[in-house]
Design a protein around this motif. Sequence first.
Motif, PDB file in Angstrom:
ATOM      1  N   VAL A  91       8.415  45.780  46.497  1.00 58.04           N
ATOM      2  CA  VAL A  91       8.180  46.913  45.600  1.00 58.04           C
ATOM      3  C   VAL A  91       9.199  48.025  45.868  1.00 58.04           C
ATOM      4  O   VAL A  91       9.676  48.669  44.926  1.00 58.04           O
ATOM      5  N   SER A  92       9.569  48.233  47.129  1.00 57.07           N
ATOM      6  CA  SER A  92      10.567  49.272  47.403  1.00 57.07           C
ATOM      7  C   SER A  92      11.952  48.835  46.933  1.00 57.07           C
ATOM      8  O   SER A  92      12.748  49.660  46.479  1.00 57.07           O
ATOM      9  N   LEU A  93      12.239  47.540  46.986  1.00 56.22           N
ATOM     10  CA  LEU A  93      13.510  47.046  46.451  1.00 56.22           C
ATOM     11  C   LEU A  93      13.563  47.225  44.938  1.00 56.22           C
ATOM     12  O   LEU A  93      14.594  47.645  44.393  1.00 56.22           O
ATOM     13  N   ALA A  94      12.453  46.939  44.257  1.00 60.59           N
ATOM     14  CA  ALA A  94      12.403  47.141  42.804  1.00 60.59           C
ATOM     15  C   ALA A  94      12.677  48.606  42.474  1.00 60.59           C
ATOM     16  O   ALA A  94      13.472  48.909  41.576  1.00 60.59           O
ATOM     17  N   TYR A  95      12.030  49.515  43.204  1.00 59.24           N
ATOM     18  CA  TYR A  95      12.264  50.949  42.975  1.00 59.24           C
ATOM     19  C   TYR A  95      13.746  51.280  43.149  1.00 59.24           C
ATOM     20  O   TYR A  95      14.363  51.921  42.290  1.00 59.24           O
TER      21      TYR A  95
END
Length: 196
Positions: A91-95
């Motif tokens: 999820v942090s990579l997507a952000y």
Amino acid sequence: DGYTDGSFRPDQLLRRGEMARYLAMGANVRQALPLNGVASFTDVAKTDSLYPFAEAVIGKGAPLRDLSNAHDGVMGTVNGQFRPNDYVTRVSLAYSLVQAMGLQGEAHAFNGELTAFYDGKRIAIDDAASIPASLRGYVQLALDRGLINARFAVTQGPFDLQPTLHAYFDPSKTVTRAAYAVAAGRYLSAYRAAED
């Protein structure tokens, strides 16, 4: 990117400090340091080689496509700390990747159901409830732009005539260096496609 011993270590988990370097050097992030000379976090010293990369990725207006210099950074801090040794989650990579594309406004405007596209159909993301509401637009854009894949599973009960396809994002799963390399390549293709 590899290590001095000539290895790449594809299965090694990616840390936030590594991702800050990769984003600042290859994801169209504006390089900047605070004008007042005061560090933005307490856990990376100004003498650390990571410091300028960490400052660049958390800086306001970090995405080069943000001509207003008003977008949030492509990475964040936690209680005043950068936490360079924490592992990167999906999820942090997507952000980070969506933010680096300058799509903050589009991500914030999203308010629909999270879905993955497969075989001409939209399939609901089964673990959407485990993704913070403020990050769902980033996840949807990462999926739609092909930056990160959904994981699919098929179930079929003993009396079901047809199997059911399920989609998952696995937001808290940690990212390996190999997975980041794939996402970075897809990011570059998507970034260039947006220029056409």
